[in-house]
Design a protein around this motif. Sequence first.
Motif, mmCIF file in Angstrom:
data_model
loop_
_atom_site.group_PDB
_atom_site.id
_atom_site.type_symbol
_atom_site.label_atom_id
_atom_site.label_comp_id
_atom_site.label_asym_id
_atom_site.label_seq_id
_atom_site.Cartn_x
_atom_site.Cartn_y
_atom_site.Cartn_z
ATOM 1 N N UNK A 55 -13.676 7.205 38.058
ATOM 2 C CA UNK A 55 -13.960 8.482 37.422
ATOM 3 C C UNK A 55 -12.661 9.262 37.187
ATOM 4 N N UNK A 56 -11.787 9.289 38.166
ATOM 5 C CA UNK A 56 -10.515 9.993 38.012
ATOM 6 C C UNK A 56 -9.698 9.396 36.864
ATOM 7 N N UNK A 57 -9.652 8.074 36.778
ATOM 8 C CA UNK A 57 -8.916 7.424 35.682
ATOM 9 C C UNK A 57 -9.542 7.759 34.328
ATOM 10 N N UNK A 58 -10.876 7.777 34.265
ATOM 11 C CA UNK A 58 -11.556 8.096 33.010
ATOM 12 C C UNK A 58 -11.296 9.542 32.600
ATOM 13 N N UNK A 59 -11.392 10.474 33.543
ATOM 14 C CA UNK A 59 -11.140 11.882 33.233
ATOM 15 C C UNK A 59 -9.692 12.098 32.798
ATOM 16 N N UNK A 60 -8.775 11.360 33.390
ATOM 17 C CA UNK A 60 -7.375 11.455 32.979
ATOM 18 C C UNK A 60 -7.203 10.907 31.554
ATOM 19 N N UNK A 61 -7.815 9.782 31.283
ATOM 20 C CA UNK A 61 -7.728 9.182 29.943
ATOM 21 C C UNK A 61 -8.324 10.118 28.881
ATOM 22 N N UNK A 62 -9.353 10.868 29.258
ATOM 23 C CA UNK A 62 -9.990 11.813 28.343
ATOM 24 C C UNK A 62 -9.200 13.116 28.200
ATOM 25 N N UNK A 63 -8.122 13.256 28.960
ATOM 26 C CA UNK A 63 -7.294 14.449 28.889
ATOM 27 C C UNK A 63 -7.814 15.612 29.708
ATOM 28 N N UNK A 64 -8.775 15.352 30.592
ATOM 29 C CA UNK A 64 -9.367 16.412 31.405
ATOM 30 C C UNK A 64 -8.633 16.614 32.726
ATOM 31 N N UNK A 65 -7.863 15.612 33.119
ATOM 32 C CA UNK A 65 -7.002 15.684 34.304
ATOM 33 C C UNK A 65 -5.598 15.244 33.907
ATOM 34 N N UNK A 66 -4.615 15.765 34.604
ATOM 35 C CA UNK A 66 -3.261 15.245 34.502
ATOM 36 C C UNK A 66 -2.921 14.659 35.865
ATOM 37 N N UNK A 67 -1.891 13.844 35.913
ATOM 38 C CA UNK A 67 -1.503 13.268 37.206
ATOM 39 C C UNK A 67 0.007 13.116 37.272
ATOM 40 N N UNK A 68 0.487 13.045 38.482
ATOM 41 C CA UNK A 68 1.890 12.741 38.723
ATOM 42 C C UNK A 68 2.002 12.099 40.093
ATOM 43 N N UNK A 69 3.014 11.259 40.220
ATOM 44 C CA UNK A 69 3.242 10.579 41.483
ATOM 45 C C UNK A 69 4.119 11.430 42.374
ATOM 46 N N UNK A 70 3.735 11.545 43.631
ATOM 47 C CA UNK A 70 4.548 12.202 44.638
ATOM 48 C C UNK A 70 5.155 11.092 45.493
ATOM 49 N N UNK A 71 6.463 10.963 45.422
ATOM 50 C CA UNK A 71 7.147 9.919 46.182
ATOM 51 C C UNK A 71 7.952 10.501 47.340
ATOM 52 N N UNK A 72 7.674 11.748 47.684
ATOM 53 C CA UNK A 72 8.403 12.409 48.775
ATOM 54 C C UNK A 72 8.030 11.853 50.145
ATOM 55 N N UNK A 73 6.831 11.320 50.267
ATOM 56 C CA UNK A 73 6.373 10.799 51.557
ATOM 57 C C UNK A 73 6.625 9.292 51.618
ATOM 58 N N UNK A 74 6.386 8.709 52.774
ATOM 59 C CA UNK A 74 6.603 7.276 52.958
ATOM 60 C C UNK A 74 5.732 6.455 52.005
ATOM 61 N N UNK A 83 -6.556 19.682 33.823
ATOM 62 C CA UNK A 83 -5.763 20.079 32.661
ATOM 63 C C UNK A 83 -6.398 21.311 32.003
ATOM 64 N N UNK A 84 -5.714 21.931 31.054
ATOM 65 C CA UNK A 84 -6.340 23.035 30.328
ATOM 66 C C UNK A 84 -7.661 22.629 29.654
ATOM 67 N N UNK A 85 -7.711 21.436 29.081
ATOM 68 C CA UNK A 85 -8.968 20.957 28.477
ATOM 69 C C UNK A 85 -10.034 20.761 29.560
ATOM 70 N N UNK A 86 -9.630 20.278 30.721
ATOM 71 C CA UNK A 86 -10.557 20.113 31.837
ATOM 72 C C UNK A 86 -11.070 21.443 32.350
ATOM 73 N N UNK A 87 -10.201 22.441 32.350
ATOM 74 C CA UNK A 87 -10.606 23.783 32.781
ATOM 75 C C UNK A 87 -11.642 24.354 31.821
ATOM 76 N N UNK A 88 -11.420 24.166 30.527
ATOM 77 C CA UNK A 88 -12.391 24.633 29.530
ATOM 78 C C UNK A 88 -13.735 23.953 29.736
ATOM 79 N N UNK A 89 -13.708 22.623 29.936
ATOM 80 C CA UNK A 89 -14.954 21.893 30.168
ATOM 81 C C UNK A 89 -15.622 22.347 31.458
ATOM 82 N N UNK A 90 -14.848 22.548 32.517
ATOM 83 C CA UNK A 90 -15.415 22.995 33.803
ATOM 84 C C UNK A 90 -16.104 24.341 33.641
ATOM 85 N N UNK A 91 -15.508 25.230 32.885
ATOM 86 C CA UNK A 91 -16.111 26.545 32.647
ATOM 87 C C UNK A 91 -17.431 26.399 31.903
#
Length: 113
Positions: A55-74, A83-91
């Motif tokens: 679901x997370x991958x699908x929502x990201x592909x649809x532009x409703x979520x954005x993602x980034x890798x955090x490599x600060x931890x082990x 995302x802004x589009x996801x916020x509009x849909x959530x509303x």
Amino acid sequence: MNDDDLTAGHVQELRRGTVVLACLVRLRTPDYGYALLESLNAIGITVDANTLYPLLRRLEKQGLLTSEWNTDEARPRKFYRTSPAGETLATELTADWRRIDDALTRLTTGDER
């Protein structure tokens, strides 16, 4: 099909859309998949990893979520954010959810105005 299977099928259908809305709302604050899974389950929105990660991958592909890798931890973790589009849909989904909840409340209390 027994009554338990029938009920389980309908409960699954009811939950399917609510998980999308819950993810969009919860990820207004960035988080990684496992933490999201734990927080949703903790508040009573039951979802398993085999449902959530696709679901997370699908929502990201649809532009409703954005993602980034955090490599600060082990262990690197992919953080998701609504995302802004996801916020509009959530509303919009939240407003519709409230209309449906209101209508069902009126039906169950016999107040069908």
